[in-house]
Structure formats: structure tokens, C-alpha cells
Design a protein around this motif. Structure first.
Motif, mmCIF file in Angstrom:
data_model
loop_
_atom_site.group_PDB
_atom_site.id
_atom_site.type_symbol
_atom_site.label_atom_id
_atom_site.label_comp_id
_atom_site.label_asym_id
_atom_site.label_seq_id
_atom_site.Cartn_x
_atom_site.Cartn_y
_atom_site.Cartn_z
ATOM 1 N N ARG A 89 0.905 -1.134 0.065
ATOM 2 C CA ARG A 89 0.115 0.035 0.115
ATOM 3 C C ARG A 89 0.783 1.163 0.016
ATOM 4 N NH1 ARG A 89 -3.019 1.185 4.120
ATOM 5 N NH2 ARG A 89 -2.005 -0.125 5.562
ATOM 6 N N PRO A 90 1.434 1.798 -1.014
ATOM 7 C CA PRO A 90 2.306 2.681 -1.211
ATOM 8 C C PRO A 90 2.102 3.890 -0.579
ATOM 9 C CG PRO A 90 1.524 2.052 -3.445
ATOM 10 C CD PRO A 90 1.111 0.911 -2.541
ATOM 11 N N LEU A 91 0.835 4.209 -0.730
ATOM 12 C CA LEU A 91 0.190 5.639 -0.154
ATOM 13 C C LEU A 91 -0.372 5.684 1.143
ATOM 14 C CD1 LEU A 91 -1.236 6.998 -3.675
ATOM 15 C CD2 LEU A 91 1.237 6.997 -2.870
ATOM 16 N N ALA A 92 -0.079 4.358 1.979
ATOM 17 C CA ALA A 92 -0.405 4.623 3.289
ATOM 18 C C ALA A 92 0.107 5.783 4.010
ATOM 19 C CB ALA A 92 0.048 3.314 4.082
ATOM 20 N N ALA A 93 -0.530 6.534 4.657
ATOM 21 C CA ALA A 93 -0.284 7.855 5.126
ATOM 22 C C ALA A 93 0.849 7.846 6.288
ATOM 23 C CB ALA A 93 -1.703 8.497 5.941
ATOM 24 N N ASP A 94 1.115 6.675 6.905
ATOM 25 C CA ASP A 94 2.086 6.726 7.771
ATOM 26 C C ASP A 94 3.733 6.369 7.195
ATOM 27 O OD1 ASP A 94 2.365 3.914 7.157
ATOM 28 O OD2 ASP A 94 1.699 3.158 9.042
ATOM 29 N N LEU A 97 10.276 12.630 8.037
ATOM 30 C CA LEU A 97 10.804 11.513 7.147
ATOM 31 C C LEU A 97 9.410 10.651 6.548
ATOM 32 C CD1 LEU A 97 12.876 9.412 6.415
ATOM 33 C CD2 LEU A 97 12.707 8.378 8.613
ATOM 34 N N GLU A 98 8.523 10.459 7.263
ATOM 35 C CA GLU A 98 7.152 9.729 6.947
ATOM 36 C C GLU A 98 6.864 10.499 5.749
ATOM 37 O OE1 GLU A 98 8.162 8.747 10.745
ATOM 38 O OE2 GLU A 98 7.843 10.708 10.075
ATOM 39 N N GLN A 99 6.721 11.934 5.782
ATOM 40 C CA GLN A 99 6.065 12.682 4.621
ATOM 41 C C GLN A 99 7.344 12.736 3.327
ATOM 42 O OE1 GLN A 99 5.878 16.436 6.764
ATOM 43 N NE2 GLN A 99 3.801 16.239 6.669
ATOM 44 N N TYR A 100 8.441 12.442 3.532
ATOM 45 C CA TYR A 100 9.290 12.325 2.510
ATOM 46 C C TYR A 100 9.183 11.187 1.996
ATOM 47 C CZ TYR A 100 12.059 16.684 2.726
ATOM 48 O OH TYR A 100 12.080 17.988 2.743
ATOM 49 N N ARG A 101 9.147 9.991 2.560
ATOM 50 C CA ARG A 101 8.905 8.618 2.265
ATOM 51 C C ARG A 101 7.472 8.668 1.361
ATOM 52 N NH1 ARG A 101 10.199 5.106 7.683
ATOM 53 N NH2 ARG A 101 12.372 5.031 7.158
ATOM 54 N N LEU A 102 6.429 9.359 1.816
ATOM 55 C CA LEU A 102 5.465 9.130 1.106
ATOM 56 C C LEU A 102 5.397 9.677 -0.375
ATOM 57 C CD1 LEU A 102 2.090 8.392 1.086
ATOM 58 C CD2 LEU A 102 1.821 10.423 2.269
ATOM 59 N N ARG A 103 5.924 11.003 -0.265
ATOM 60 C CA ARG A 103 6.244 11.714 -1.644
ATOM 61 C C ARG A 103 6.944 10.905 -2.756
ATOM 62 N NH1 ARG A 103 5.039 16.952 -2.307
ATOM 63 N NH2 ARG A 103 3.541 16.396 -1.041
ATOM 64 N N PRO A 144 -5.542 14.348 2.510
ATOM 65 C CA PRO A 144 -5.046 15.735 2.848
ATOM 66 C C PRO A 144 -3.479 15.645 3.331
ATOM 67 C CG PRO A 144 -6.536 14.350 4.580
ATOM 68 C CD PRO A 144 -6.605 13.691 3.349
ATOM 69 N N GLU A 145 -3.085 14.390 3.633
ATOM 70 C CA GLU A 145 -1.451 14.178 3.864
ATOM 71 C C GLU A 145 -0.677 14.596 2.779
ATOM 72 O OE1 GLU A 145 -3.168 10.039 2.620
ATOM 73 O OE2 GLU A 145 -3.712 11.699 3.865
ATOM 74 N N HIS A 146 -1.335 14.787 1.629
ATOM 75 C CA HIS A 146 -0.233 15.236 0.365
ATOM 76 C C HIS A 146 -0.475 16.607 0.036
ATOM 77 C CE1 HIS A 146 0.316 11.067 -0.979
ATOM 78 N NE2 HIS A 146 -0.917 10.721 -0.657
ATOM 79 N N ARG A 147 -1.169 17.334 0.946
ATOM 80 C CA ARG A 147 -1.727 18.733 0.532
ATOM 81 C C ARG A 147 -0.734 19.809 1.448
ATOM 82 N NH1 ARG A 147 -7.961 17.725 1.801
ATOM 83 N NH2 ARG A 147 -8.312 16.118 0.069
#
Length: 513
Positions: free
Chosen positions: A66-71, A219-225, A210-213
Motif C-alpha cells: 500500500r504505497p500511499l499509506a499515510a504513515d 521522514l514519513e512525509q518524504y517517504r510518502l512523496r 489531505p496528507e499530500h496537501r
């Protein structure tokens, strides 16, 4: 930075040396069972290879059902998972050259970087991974020729600046079919900005939470991006088709940053922490060797690769060591100002002067050619450092600068003295446009005149695309490829907007098409 400070940053980032080592090589796990079943889509981010050597290459994948899992964990359980890899001489994997097991750890977002040695120089290989009951796609890679070997030709492409939200990665779709020996990615692999209705130009994009906005900073946000960008199938195909040599520019951390300085008022102490997690995510998501593993906010990404006796590629870092934006013209022209930092400058100039190669490339983040002094984020902001660079280029054979950053195709001749129209040409600069940043683009725009006012600038085109090069001992042929649209879909054809020849021993750009 003191050793204590480095340890503090590593602790804050939550990575151990054991986790890193197991993600590169785990000989004790060679007989490990595949482990528990994993969900379909475990290899949703594809596979990649990079940093090739004559006898070795780095492989990469990340387990993320689930590559876009918010965590930022990609849907993986917070436990170690054995991952097996195979490298073969044929696409059917009937002639296995190397196999092994590595451990995907939650500390590194379940990414692995096996460094596979014992390979033959200058040959094609195929590779794949297995985790649990899941088998990855197959990737193709190549080792570099043996040191000093005579090489008849070497095909490579340059690309940069891939804002996923601005359009489809049509350039990667075409690059994947080019049969390249290598891809050089010159920076801005991701962008840090929040993705909103105001900048989402990619039609048909999935609805994002909303986590993308928000602008990313953890670190979690960079991984998600990274995960979001790497879900693109054409980027995955481009990675799977050839080994990549990668450097960064600014958006892997934050727009227009300079070493420890944020352009947006973040204190140096806090910005070093942001740089630490950004560099960590960069390493986690790209096929980089262990030498690029960050120690807190420090990471060495400048390195070089020799293609037999044909070419030397110096991959540069034009962000981490540069001096700040100048306060005024006097500071801008100060002799001590540096773009690369003293250590990297010395490393580069020694490698250029002592190079045995017929051609010497600098893979660089920002424009070297003189355009206008108010562009202080480019080498225009570091004129003394540029003069030193040009002098070093005059002491090596057939120098070529490869650049990204500006979202335009530009071909320029590099002059011994940019202020003198009759000055000798010492090398060429090939600037690739963006893969997607700034949307569709157009052949001309508000900046065309700024660039074409200089007689040494031979091409300016503001559409999206990449540069494809064929190198031989006698000639470098550079094809500037464009795609007419990227916002609507990924189906645009690739067109060669210009082709230049640069003969060995005769620096310059001779237009062939």
C-alpha cells in the motif's frame, strides 16, 4: 558537525548500522526461508539498478503493498522481511550469475540495496527479487566496461525535474525504449510542495488524501512523496530498463536551499534536521551505493564512473557545500565563493586533470553558462568558482557539462571568457528540460530572449522531454527530445527538436537537425 551531533541525528532518524548492513548484504540469511506470505502488490514501486562498476552494480526495491499509506510505511508490518535476489545472464533466468538474500527493515522503509559483485565487465544482466510469495518485475542492467578498455560507443540519456502533479511521465515512457547503457538523473526527483487543486495539472490522477496537501518536512512525509512519484509506471519502466546515476538538486529537500540555509526562514539547526530526513529518504528510494548513506544531515553523493578509456562521468553535488546567496555584487564576485565546497572542488579538478578518458563529463545540478547575474542560484551567482571550473576544463580532454534544473532544453558552448564574444570555446553544456515540471510548456516563453541573446546559446525550447546521447571516441551526438503534451495523458510522441554533433578535439555544437 561533531561525532556526538552525528549520533544524535542518526538516533532521531531511527536507523542502525545493522539495518543498513542487512539491506545491502545478509550472508547469514542466505538459506533463509521466504517468510510469511505477503500481499499482492508488494513490489508496487518496481525495481531499479544504479552506480554500476565493471564488476558490480547496486540493485534496489522497496516492499510497499500500500504505497500511499499515510504513515509512510507502505502497508508493511513493522518487522524484518527476507528478500531474495537473482542476477542472470538471460531474461529467462536460466543462467544465474549471482543470487543472495538481504533483509528489508522498517528502519529503512523496507527498502533494500544489495551491492552485487563478481560480475563481468561491459555486459547486460537481468535481475529480480522475491519476498514471501511475491515475485518482482524483471529489471535490466549493465556493468561498465573494464578499466582502460576500448569502447566503441556508449548510449545514455539525461533527465531531471519530475513534478508528478504537473503532468504524466511521457519522457520516461520513451527513455525506457531507447536501449540505453545508462541514465543520468540530474536532480529534483521529487518536489516538496503541497499538492492541491491549484497545482494538480495531471489529468486522471488518483484522488489524494489531505496528507499530500502540505509541504513535506518529516521522514514519513518524504517517504510518502517518493512513493507517490514512484507509482508512475513509466518511471518504473525507465528504472527497470537501465542503470541510473543520480544526483540531487534542491527540491529533494526544499526550493533553493544553500547548504544549511533555508530560503524560507527555517533556522540552521532545524533545517539540518530536515536535510537529514530528506537525505535519508533519498537514499532509501534510489539505487545508491553505501557511500551515499547519510550521516545525519551529511551525505556524499559526488562520485565518478569510468567507461573504459572512453569517458569519465563526474557526478556532482551543487547544493550541500555551496556558499549562501550573496548579499550584494561585491560578495557575489568574491574570489573565495564556492559552489562545490573546497574538498569537492579539489576532488573534481584532480579527477579531471588526471583523467585517462577521451571524454570528461560533469553531471551537474545547475546551469554553468553565463546568462544573467541576477540568477544567483546558478553558477552566475558564483562567477569566481565558475572561472576556476572553466580553467580546470581547459586542462582535460573533451569536457562536457550535463545539467538539469531550469525546465528548458538549452544547448550552450562554454567560453574561456563569457564577456568576450571572440573567446575560445572550451567545452559544451547540454541542459535537459523537465520530465514534467511546469506542465506542457511551449517552444518559446518569457525567458527565451534572456537565453538566446548570447551567441554561445544554440538552442532554447521550453517543452518537456530528455536528452539522448551517443558517445564514440570521435564524436558526441546529442538529441534533444520533446513531447508536445504531458498534462492530458502519457501518450504524446517523442520528437527530436534538435541534434548536435560535438567532434572530439573540437569543442562546440554543430547542428545536424
Amino acid at each position: 558537525m561533531t561525532t556526538t551531533d552525528r549520533r544524535t541525528f542518526l538516533q532521531l532518524a531511527g536507523v542502525t548500522s545493522a539495518a543498513v548492513a542487512l539491506g545491502i548484504s545478509a550472508p547469514g540469511a542466505a538459506g533463509a526461508t521466504p517468510g510469511r506470505p505477503l500481499p499482492d502488490g508488494t513490489f508496487s514501486l518496481g525495481v531499479a539498478s544504479g552506480d554500476p562498476r565493471p564488476d558490480a552494480v547496486v540493485l534496489w526495491t522497496r516492499l510497499a503493498p500500500r504505497p500511499l499509506a499515510a504513515d509512510g510505511h507502505g502497508g508493511m508490518p513493522l518487522r524484518q522481511v527476507p528478500v531474495q535476489y537473482e542476477v542472470a545472464e538471460d531474461e529467462r533466468f536460466t543462467r544465474i550469475a549471482r543470487r543472495g538474500t538481504v533483509i528489508a527493515s522498517p528502519e529503512l522503509a523496507h527498502a533494500v540495496h544489495p551491492e552485487v559483485g563478481g560480475l563481468q565487465p561491459g555486459r547486460e544482466y537481468f535481475y529480480r527479487f522475491r519476498a514471501g510469495n511475491q515475485l518482482s518485475p524483471t529489471g535490466r542492467t549493465r556493468t561498465l566496461p573494464a578499466p582502460g578498455a576500448r569502447v566503441a560507443s556508449f548510449d545514455f540519456a539525461t533527465a531531471s525535474c519530475q513534478a508528478w502533479y504537473h503532468g504524466h511521465f511521457s519522457a520516461h515512457r520513451h527513455m525506457a525504449g531507447e536501449g540505453l547503457d545508462a541514465v543520468l538523473f540530474l536532480g529534483d526527483y521529487i518536489y516538496e510542495y503541497g499538492i492541491t487543486s491549484g497545482n494538480l495539472l495531471r489529468r486522471g490522477a488518483p484522488e489524494l488524501g489531505p496528507e499530500h496537501r502540505v509541504e513535506i518536512e518529516t521522514l514519513e512525509q518524504y517517504r510518502l512523496r517518493y512513493a507517490l512519484f514512484k507509482t508512475d509506471p513509466h518511471l518504473q519502466a525507465s528504472h527497470a530498463a537501465a542503470p541510473w546515476l543520480v544526483t540531487w538538486d534542491d527540491h529533494e529537500v526544499q526550493n533553493n536551499y544553500n547548504a544549511d540555509q533555508s530560503e524560507y526562514g527555517i533556522s540552521p539547526v532545524h533545517f539540518r534536521h530536515r536535510r537529514a530526513v530528506a537525505y535519508r529518504a533519498f537514499y532509501e528510494h534510489l539505487p545508491l551505493s553505501l557511500s551515499a548513506l547519510p550521516e545525519g544531515p551529511d551525505s556524499r553523493v559526488h562520485r565518478r564512473f569510468d567507461v573504459g578509456s572512453l569517458a569519465r562521468f563526474n557526478v556532482l553535488d551543487t547544493r550541500q557545500y555551496r556558499d549562501p546567496v550573496p548579499a550584494d555584487s561585491a560578495e557575489q564576485h568574491a574570489e573565495a565563493r564556492t559552489m562545490l565546497g573546497r574538498e569537492q572542488e579539489a576532488w573534481l579538478y584532480d579527477g579531471m586533470a588526471g583523467s585517462p578518458a577521451a571524454w570528461n563529463f560533469l553531471a551537474n545540478g545547475v546551469t554553468v553558462a553565463a546568462i544573467t547575474e541576477d540568477r544567483v542560484d546558478q553558477w552566475d551567482g558564483y562567477p569566481a568558482a565558475r572561472r576556476r571550473l572553466i580553467e580546470a576544463m581547459q586542462r582535460t580532454s573533451n569536457p562536457v557539462v550535463l545539467t538539469g534544473d531550469i525546465h528548458k532544453h538549452v544547448a550552450a558552448e562554454l567560453k574561456a571568457d563569457f564577456a568576450d564574444a571572440g573567446s575560445s570555446t572550451v567545452g559544451v553544456e547540454l541542459i535537459c528540460t523537465s520530465v514534467a515540471s511546469d506542465g506542457d510548456g511551449a517552444p518559446t516563453d518569457n525567458y527565451t530572449e534572456d537565453w538566446l541573446q548570447h551567441p554561445y546559446v544554440k538552442l532554447y525550447d521550453g517543452r518537456r522531454g530528455y536528452v539522448r546521447c551517443r558517445l564514440t571516441p570521435d564524436e558526441l551526438v546529442s538529441d534533444f527530445k520533446v513531447v508536445p503534451w504531458i498534462e492530458a495523458d502519457a501518450n504524446a510522441p517523442a520528437q527530436t527538436v534538435a541534434r548536435f554533433s560535438t567532434p572530439a578535439g573540437n569543442p562546440g555544437l554543430h547542428r545536424k537537425a
